[in-house]
Design an enzyme around this catalytic site. Sequence first.
Site, short mmCIF file in Angstrom:
data_model
loop_
_atom_site.label_atom_id
_atom_site.label_comp_id
_atom_site.label_asym_id
_atom_site.label_seq_id
_atom_site.Cartn_x
_atom_site.Cartn_y
_atom_site.Cartn_z
N LYS A 264 78.64 59.50 48.22
CA LYS A 264 77.77 58.61 49.01
C LYS A 264 77.35 57.38 48.22
O LYS A 264 77.46 57.31 47.00
CB LYS A 264 76.58 59.39 49.55
CG LYS A 264 77.00 60.34 50.66
CD LYS A 264 75.86 60.92 51.45
CE LYS A 264 76.39 61.71 52.65
NZ LYS A 264 75.32 62.36 53.42
N ARG A 299 78.60 70.56 50.26
CA ARG A 299 79.61 69.95 51.12
C ARG A 299 80.26 68.80 50.36
O ARG A 299 79.60 67.81 50.04
CB ARG A 299 78.97 69.46 52.43
CG ARG A 299 79.93 68.84 53.42
CD ARG A 299 79.18 68.42 54.68
NE ARG A 299 80.08 67.85 55.68
CZ ARG A 299 80.40 66.56 55.74
NH1 ARG A 299 79.90 65.70 54.86
NH2 ARG A 299 81.23 66.12 56.68
#
Length: 322
Positions: A264, A299
């Site tokens: 991210k 994840r």
Amino acid sequence: MTSPLHPVPRTDLPRPPGALPLAGSAHVWWDATGVARPAALSAPRPILPGLPVDRPLVMGIVNVTPDSFSDGGTLGGVPEAVARAQAMVAAGADILDIGGESTRPGAAEVPSDAEIVRTAPVIAAIRAAGIATPISIDTRKAGVAQAALTAGANIVNDVSALSWDPDLARVTAEAGAPICLMHAQGTPQTMQQAPRYQDVLGEVYDYLARRMDHAVAQGIAPERLISDVGIGFGKTLQHNLTLLKGLSRFHALGAPILLGASRKRFIGTLSGVDVAAQRVPGSVAVALWAAAQGAQILRVHDVAETVQALALWRALTLETNE
């Protein structure tokens, strides 16, 4: 704002008298001395039968989208998606997360029928290939979840925490499937437009507690709930860091914690790496931090690298008699 009991996670050895496992972990402990009711914070939190409960599970991301922030458009069709799933399972993935709608900042909504076409055939093909690994469907929509569960999915992963499609709770409850409820401030179109909080830890905790209560009221069993603080979903860099530093607080919700921070933007901001696919080392560092906070599911895009790092972390944090 709620002020839940905040266990301070530790991995240092040897463990002192009074130390208890944090949420069933064999590697993370907390000092429960003087705590009246520590059992809820110490008990294991199973996801599905057959999955380990004493170590973090690795969830491999299989995005069948043209526009996901990191790997959109990299899978040409069903055969390529199955090949990626097979590679992730071979690398040690415990769960596969199939997504047909990008929820990156600014992403447009995908119609349900298009999302079904992207995801259900991939799930069916993974099962036809003999892969028995649990599959999560990453969707906000009841119709997509129903098609995925029919095709062989086991878990629902809803970034809207049952706030987008009111029928998704019914579909999940009838299937008896676990569901991950994620916090987001706003929608993908608006969430990064100057997000604000007075107390990001307290507000995210309270939101997830309310959504869990809603899920139970809709017929979903409490033991089927999974929580996700929603890193990057309506959060600034500092919000993300605050949530990561206080991640263990969310064990007080009584549900397994899923952490999705792989590749991210905040990782790129802190490390100076603009290309998302080149943020693997930073992503692994965050995964190890989450593991040390007792998170149950990580994840990730990069399964092999994460599994290898966790193997070393587990060896170094497991108390033995030798």
